[in-house]
Design a protein around this motif. Structure first.
Motif, mmCIF file in Angstrom:
data_model
loop_
_atom_site.group_PDB
_atom_site.id
_atom_site.type_symbol
_atom_site.label_atom_id
_atom_site.label_comp_id
_atom_site.label_asym_id
_atom_site.label_seq_id
_atom_site.Cartn_x
_atom_site.Cartn_y
_atom_site.Cartn_z
ATOM 1 N N GLU A 93 -3.816 76.457 29.614
ATOM 2 C CA GLU A 93 -3.196 75.333 28.915
ATOM 3 C C GLU A 93 -3.015 75.654 27.434
ATOM 4 O O GLU A 93 -1.979 75.381 26.844
ATOM 5 C CB GLU A 93 -4.047 74.061 29.070
ATOM 6 N N GLN A 96 -0.097 77.304 26.067
ATOM 7 C CA GLN A 96 1.147 76.555 26.183
ATOM 8 C C GLN A 96 1.348 75.585 25.039
ATOM 9 O O GLN A 96 2.333 74.863 24.992
ATOM 10 C CB GLN A 96 1.203 75.814 27.528
ATOM 11 N N HIS A 97 0.385 75.569 24.121
ATOM 12 C CA HIS A 97 0.580 74.727 22.951
ATOM 13 C C HIS A 97 1.532 75.359 21.949
ATOM 14 O O HIS A 97 2.001 74.691 21.033
ATOM 15 C CB HIS A 97 -0.769 74.435 22.276
ATOM 16 N N ILE A 101 9.139 78.970 22.307
ATOM 17 C CA ILE A 101 9.046 79.210 23.750
ATOM 18 C C ILE A 101 8.801 80.670 24.103
ATOM 19 O O ILE A 101 8.043 80.973 25.014
ATOM 20 C CB ILE A 101 10.295 78.656 24.470
ATOM 21 N N LEU A 102 9.416 81.576 23.361
ATOM 22 C CA LEU A 102 9.294 82.977 23.776
ATOM 23 C C LEU A 102 7.855 83.482 23.658
ATOM 24 O O LEU A 102 7.298 84.004 24.622
ATOM 25 C CB LEU A 102 10.275 83.853 23.004
ATOM 26 N N ARG A 104 5.308 81.693 23.644
ATOM 27 C CA ARG A 104 4.525 80.884 24.583
ATOM 28 C C ARG A 104 4.555 81.503 25.975
ATOM 29 O O ARG A 104 3.539 81.644 26.641
ATOM 30 C CB ARG A 104 5.131 79.475 24.626
ATOM 31 N N ASP A 129 4.455 79.229 39.259
ATOM 32 C CA ASP A 129 4.537 78.525 37.984
ATOM 33 C C ASP A 129 5.166 79.419 36.915
ATOM 34 O O ASP A 129 6.042 79.002 36.171
ATOM 35 C CB ASP A 129 3.137 78.089 37.556
ATOM 36 N N GLU A 132 8.875 79.989 37.374
ATOM 37 C CA GLU A 132 9.606 78.767 37.055
ATOM 38 C C GLU A 132 9.702 78.552 35.543
ATOM 39 O O GLU A 132 10.760 78.241 35.006
ATOM 40 C CB GLU A 132 8.894 77.556 37.668
ATOM 41 N N MET A 133 8.580 78.714 34.882
ATOM 42 C CA MET A 133 8.549 78.441 33.446
ATOM 43 C C MET A 133 9.467 79.393 32.686
ATOM 44 O O MET A 133 10.007 79.043 31.643
ATOM 45 C CB MET A 133 7.114 78.553 32.905
ATOM 46 N N ARG A 135 12.265 80.142 33.195
ATOM 47 C CA ARG A 135 13.637 79.647 33.105
ATOM 48 C C ARG A 135 14.007 79.210 31.692
ATOM 49 O O ARG A 135 15.185 79.118 31.355
ATOM 50 C CB ARG A 135 13.821 78.418 33.995
ATOM 51 N N GLY A 136 12.994 78.924 30.913
ATOM 52 C CA GLY A 136 13.246 78.457 29.556
ATOM 53 C C GLY A 136 13.978 79.465 28.692
ATOM 54 O O GLY A 136 14.579 79.109 27.687
ATOM 55 N N ILE A 137 13.899 80.733 29.071
ATOM 56 C CA ILE A 137 14.617 81.728 28.277
ATOM 57 C C ILE A 137 15.963 81.985 28.948
ATOM 58 O O ILE A 137 16.051 82.610 29.993
ATOM 59 C CB ILE A 137 13.835 83.053 28.163
ATOM 60 N N GLU A 185 17.053 85.422 39.026
ATOM 61 C CA GLU A 185 17.212 84.944 37.655
ATOM 62 C C GLU A 185 17.586 86.088 36.714
ATOM 63 O O GLU A 185 18.415 85.945 35.831
ATOM 64 C CB GLU A 185 15.930 84.271 37.170
#
Lengths: 790, 284
Positions: A93, A96-97, A101-102, A104, A129, A132-133, A135-137, A185
């Motif tokens: 966790e 993830q703060h 994003i990169l 992170r 997980d 999936e995460m 995908r933000g990039i 992806e």
């Protein structure tokens, strides 16, 4: 401008590395003092350097690798943290703060790796997980590298069979699912890269993309290595999913690369069992995709697979590999109307190689391939494109290489039709290749059908093709070609004489179309081949079948006569003359007097009408004399006519020495040792005396013109003739005449005006020695020589 | 010298302590001077019990007209009748089940404080006053209805997105989950972030002041997506200093929270959509 760009990039890279190192330094300090908070802070800052958009993929990679190394240290630290009691879930966790994003996601993947190792959660959940995460990039380059990082850290943690992360059920499915998703992806990002930035940099981007392709392809490698992906799973999920992505991405570069990857990465056995699916995708690819290379690779691999073990061959039959490949190729060509001819031919060439390896017994398959190729090429005329031509040559060479036997290739009805498409020069090269193959393998071409087929194949060498101009042809090349044709003619052979005659007739028919330049090369081997047949017929019972139609020497001679006649039109009278004489001799052996006489007549006509060069005349006359001397078939009248002519020709030669030598040679025409009726001593003597007269005249002429006498060689030569006939028992040659000749020579040699000639002296000396030797022999011979004083 | 110094010094030391001071949870509180001190934490309906200790400076007489303690603004307790103090004296106090419905709040334009104030009243000279802050936080049970936030927004022929946050009410340590789905993308997006914004409004009518602060900027996406992409949202609230949503506190102020989804294009134009969320304090 460009140089500046590169310079700037270097600067940016240097700045990026510096920033990265600085933060890495603080991160190390935090790691050393077990300060998790600072470790996270500085690692995130360090990773922020990867957020740059200024670097080309190449340079970005450099930066990425440095970050990668640092992340390994951080991962170790995380592992230790969990050992010190920090819950890995909390860590998961905590990272993830991070606001950006990169960094992170890099941190998340790093902790994720530790998380899986801790086994506090099923590997599949963590992997799901992470993938999936990510995908933000959506930025292509950054996304590709991030996912590549994910792929890297998860590589040894996939829950496949036998792995320590293997779960309860369907665990391989999870592993596959994860890799497939990451692959999908990554491919999307990779394809998207093409559409980013200005159009004028398209080429540059394409190059950059090409550099990144292995990042995407790596996923397929991983898939190929997952334990437990059996054929069923490959067939039902892996391949369809991968192909779906490949087809849907509609990107030339990606489609080509990925198809190639699929073929290289997965086992051949799988390819064979999924040919439908794999081939089905091919026509759906973009028209510009270099599908020929892809399919060629596939066929090559399958062919090698077939070669690897005979046990796998039934599989090929079971799945009807050939017809599937054949269909697929047809469809691909239809789907890609702009495919260059080279591509079309390459495809068929590969298919042919495939079938030759996999089904060497199915010649019909090979012929089908050629036929299909002809169909696709039809209407295109001669192929001008160099590369396409090369491919056609490869296509045509394949059966030759495989069977080492042109006979097999001759059975391929479409083979010559393919050759039609070659331009003239290449057609010749191909024909030469075919001939060389025959030579090398000593292939016997033994039926008329095959001969016909063969000549159809090599017709480029046999006759002028349309549109060839003489000046295009290199003289040496031409000679080389025609010599090989000549050799080929010798290779055509059948023990059955009837068939052999047919072969000869066929060859004759073909070579007579060749025009004057070729005849001088092709007629002699044909003549000798025919004479060989004549001799074989001779060995047999006369007319073994009693059949009017059957082959007789006479028939052959008729044919030969006409054949050689063609040569005189070339004109190549000297060659024709020799061949006539050869035939005459053969006819002599067959006791066919009129035939032999006819050949002589032809030879004489040529001599009289066509051979005007004096040197050629000399050669010809000696050939005539030599041949005539051996003829036994002639009756007195015929022989007289011929010898009379020959002596007449001899006396008319231009140079005196030539005259002299020809005349004394004629003496042999009147004295044939083993034939009693052919021993006319008188005429021998006439010839020799005449020769002496001529020699005398020659001697005088040369002293008149050059101021010194010529050589006395001619006298010595005549002396030798005297000795010959003396020994053979010609009563006209007496010891006294020999004696006077010796004296004459001695006088001549001692004359002041004579220039000494060592060769002549030696010749004379050894002749005298011979006389001495014969004397010492004693007996009848010695007695005979006794009166001669040397 | 001593004489002079002594003249300005307070004549006694006043200290306030809580009966359960050692065990009670302490929370940080930022004072006006910027320093943070730790203060005890209470919630509504709790008893506030403790002692006031008054210690005159060595043997000095302290005359007073009464000692009292107030829970500021509310309750006053008389601790002593007028008299004189010669030595230290302890006054226990107790405010039982105090209604403290509003939480302590330290905002931009408004502060809500809870203070214990001890006053020693004197004649002719100024009163001696001592304050003790404490903090009140009240807990809310899990909301029975907590719908997700789902909405499709866009600019015609340019950008259409659909976003979804899993809840509309989040507790302070909650995590916002959701996804952003791109239905149409015709602009070149550079990145996307999620902001948590606090809107504090004070006053009423024409004298309303609104102050908006961005408490969190959380990058959700780097680079431009294409149609069909769906970007996950996972935002942990714990790192941020949030308070619960306060609606109309005593007609004086309110504090509201918003999630602001911001898309930035390559020309740095910002496209955003703001959604209110309710933040509450869940008993831990």
């Amino acid at each position: 401008m460009i140089a500046n760009g590169a310079e700037d990039e270097e600067k940016w890279l240097a700045a990026g590395i510096a920033g990265l190192q600085q933060n890495a330094f603080y991160m190390h300090r935090a790691l050393d003092s077990n300060n998790l908070r600072d470790a996270l802070k500085y690692s995130a800052q360090m990773l922020s350097e990867l957020r740059t958009s200024k670097l080309s993929p190449h340079k970005y990679y450099e930066l990425y690798m440095r970050a990668f190394d640092e992340l390994r240290k951080l991962e170790m630290f995380f592992k230790e943290e969990t050992r010190r009691g920090c819950s890995v879930i909390d860590l998961y966790e905590l990272v993830q703060h991070a606001g950006n994003i990169l960094p992170r996601l890099y941190l998340l993947c790093t902790v994720g790796s530790v998380y899986i190792k801790s086994k506090e959660a099923p590997a599949k959940d963590v992997l799901k997980d992470l993938v999936e995460m990510c995908r933000g990039i959506q930025h292509p380059v950054r996304g590709l590298f991030l996912r590549s990082y994910l792929s890297q850290v998860s590589r040894d943690k996939l829950p496949d069979i036998g792995s320590e992360y293997e779960g309860d059920a369907d665990t391989v499915v999870d592993a596959v699912e994860f890799v497939l998703q990451n692959f999908t992806e990554m491919n999307k990002l990779w394809v998207r890269m093409q559409y980013q930035g200005p159009a004028r940099e398209k080429e540059k981007r394409e190059k950059e993309r090409s550099e990144l392709r292995d990042l995407v392809g790596k996923n397929l490698h991983v898939l190929g290595q997952i334990e437990g992906v059996d054929l069923d799973m490959y067939k039902d999920s892996v391949l369809p999913r991968v192909l779906e992505q490949v087809v849907n991405c509609k990107d030339e570069l990606a489609q080509f690369y990925l198809m190639d990857c699929i073929i290289q990465v997965f086992p051949d056995e799988y390819h064979l069992q999924t040919l439908d699916v794999l081939l089905g995708a091919c026509p759906q690819l973009q028209p510009s995709v270099d599908i020929k290379t892809v399919l060629s690779q596939l066929m090559e691999r399958l062919a090698n697979y077939a070669a690897s073990s005979s046990e796998v061959l039934p599989e090929f039959l079971q799945v009807e590999a050939f017809s599937k490949l054949s269909n697929a190729i047809g469809k691909v060509i239809e789907a890609q109307p702009d495919m260059p001819i080279m591509g079309v031919v390459t495809l068929y060439s590969s298919l042919l190689k495939f079938t030759l390896h996999v089904h060497p017994d199915r010649l019909d398959y090979a012929d089908q391939v050629l036929g299909a190729c002809v169909k696709k090429l039809s209407g295109k005329g001669k192929i001008e494109d160099n590369k396409a031509t090369k491919q056609i040559v490869a296509l045509l060479s394949a059966p030759l290489e495989k069977y080492n036997d042109i006979v097999t290739a001759l059975k391929l009805s479409n083979y010559p039709r393919v050759m039609e498409f070659l331009d003239n020069a290449t057609n010749k090269v191909m024909a030469t290749v075919i001939i060389q193959s025959i030579m090398k393998n000593r292939t016997q071409i033994s039926t008329i059908d095959k001969v016909e087929a063969l000549f159809e194949l090599i017709k480029g060498l046999i006759k002028d093709l349309d549109g060839t101009f003489d000046d295009e042809i290199d003289e040496d090349d031409f000679k080389e070609e025609q010599n090989s044709v000549a050799r080929l003619i010798q290779m055509l052979y059948n023990d059955d004489l009837e068939e052999m005659f047919k072969i000869i007739s066929t060859v004759r028919k073909h070579i007579l179309t060749g025009g004057s330049k070729r005849l001088i090369f092709t007629v002699p081997p044909l003549v000798f081949s025919s004479l060989k047949l004549v001799r074989q017929l001779q060995g047999q019972e006369e007319n073994p079948f009693g059949d009017e139609e059957s082959t007789t020497p006479k028939k052959i001679f008729q044919l030969l006569n006409q054949t050689i006649e063609a040569l005189s039109n070339v004109p190549a009278p000297e060659l024709a003359l020799r061949l006539y004489l050869q035939c005459a001799e053969a006819a002599n052996d067959c006791e066919l007097e009129p035939v032999a006489y006819e050949f002589f007549t032809q030879a004489y006509i040529l001599y009289e009408e066509e051979i005007s060069d004096s040197k050629a005349q000399v050669t010809a006359i000696h050939l005539i004399i030599g041949t005539l001397q051996r003829m036994q078939v002639f009756g007195v009248e015929n022989r007289d006519t011929l010898t009379h002519k020959a002596t007449g020709y001899s006396a008319k030669l231009l140079k005196k020495p030539d005259q002299c030598r020809a005349v004394y040679a004629c003496s042999h025409l009147f004295w044939v040792c083993d034939q009693e009726n052919l021993k006319d001593g008188e005429r021998v003597l006439i010839c020799l005396k005449r020769a002496l007269r001529i020699a005398n005249a020659a001697q005088q002429m040369s002293s008149a013109t050059r101021g010194s006498t010529g050589s006395v060689t001619l006298f010595v030569e005549i002396l030798n003739k005297y000795l010959y006939f003396f020994e053979k028992g010609n009563a006209q040659i007496t010891s006294s005449s020999i004696q006077s000749l010796i004296e004459l020579i001695t006088t001549e040699m001692q004359s002041d005006s004579t220039t000494p000639d060592p060769a002549t002296n030696a010749f004379f000396a050894s002749t005298l020695r011979y006389i001495q030797f014969q004397k010492q022999k004693g007996g009848a011979v010695g007695e005979k020589y006794e009166p001669i004083k040397a | 010298m001593n004489f002079i110094v002594g003249a300005f010094k307070p004549p006694c030391i006043v200290s306030i302590s809580f009966a359960d001071g050692r065990t009670r949870k302490q929370v940080p509180l930022k004072k006006e001077n910027g320093h943070t001190v730790m203060v005890p934490l209470f919630q509504s309906q709790e008893n506030i019990v403790g002692e006031v200790l008054i210690e005159p400076i060595h043997g000095k007489k302290l005359e007073h007209t009464g000692v009292k303690i107030e829970l500021l603004g509310q309750i006053v307790r008389e601790l002593d009748v007028p008299g004189e103090l010669y030595e230290k004296k302890t006054y226990p106090f107790e405010f039982s089940t105090v209604e403290m419905p509003y939480e302590s709040y330290n905002g931009v334009n408004v502060r809500l404080r809870y203070i214990l104030k001890v006053t020693i009243s004197r004649n002719y000279v100024s009163n001696i006053v001592e304050h003790q802050d404490f903090v009140v936080q009240n807990y809310t049970p899990l909301p029975s209805i907590n719908n997700s936030i789902k909405m499709e927004v866009g600019i015609e022929d340019c950008l259409h997105i659909e976003f979804e946050y899993n809840k509309s009410k989040y507790h302070l340590k909650d995590v916002i989950l959701g996804k952003i789905y791109f239905l149409l993308v015709r602009i070149k997006i550079k990145n996307m972030e999620l902001e948590i914004r606090r809107r504090e409004s004070t006053g009423s009518g024409p004298n309303t002041y609104v102050e908006t602060e961005t408490l969190a900027k959380f990058e959700l996406m780097d680079g431009g997506p294409v149609r069909g992409e769906s970007i996950p949202v996972r935002l942990f609230l714990s790192p941020y200093e949030l308070t619960p949503t306060y609606r109309n506190i005593n007609n004086k102020f309110s504090v509201k929270y918003y999630l602001n989804l911001v898309l930035v294009d390559e020309e740095d134009r910002r496209y955003f959509k703001q959604q209110e969320i309710t933040v509450y304090r869940l008993e831990t």
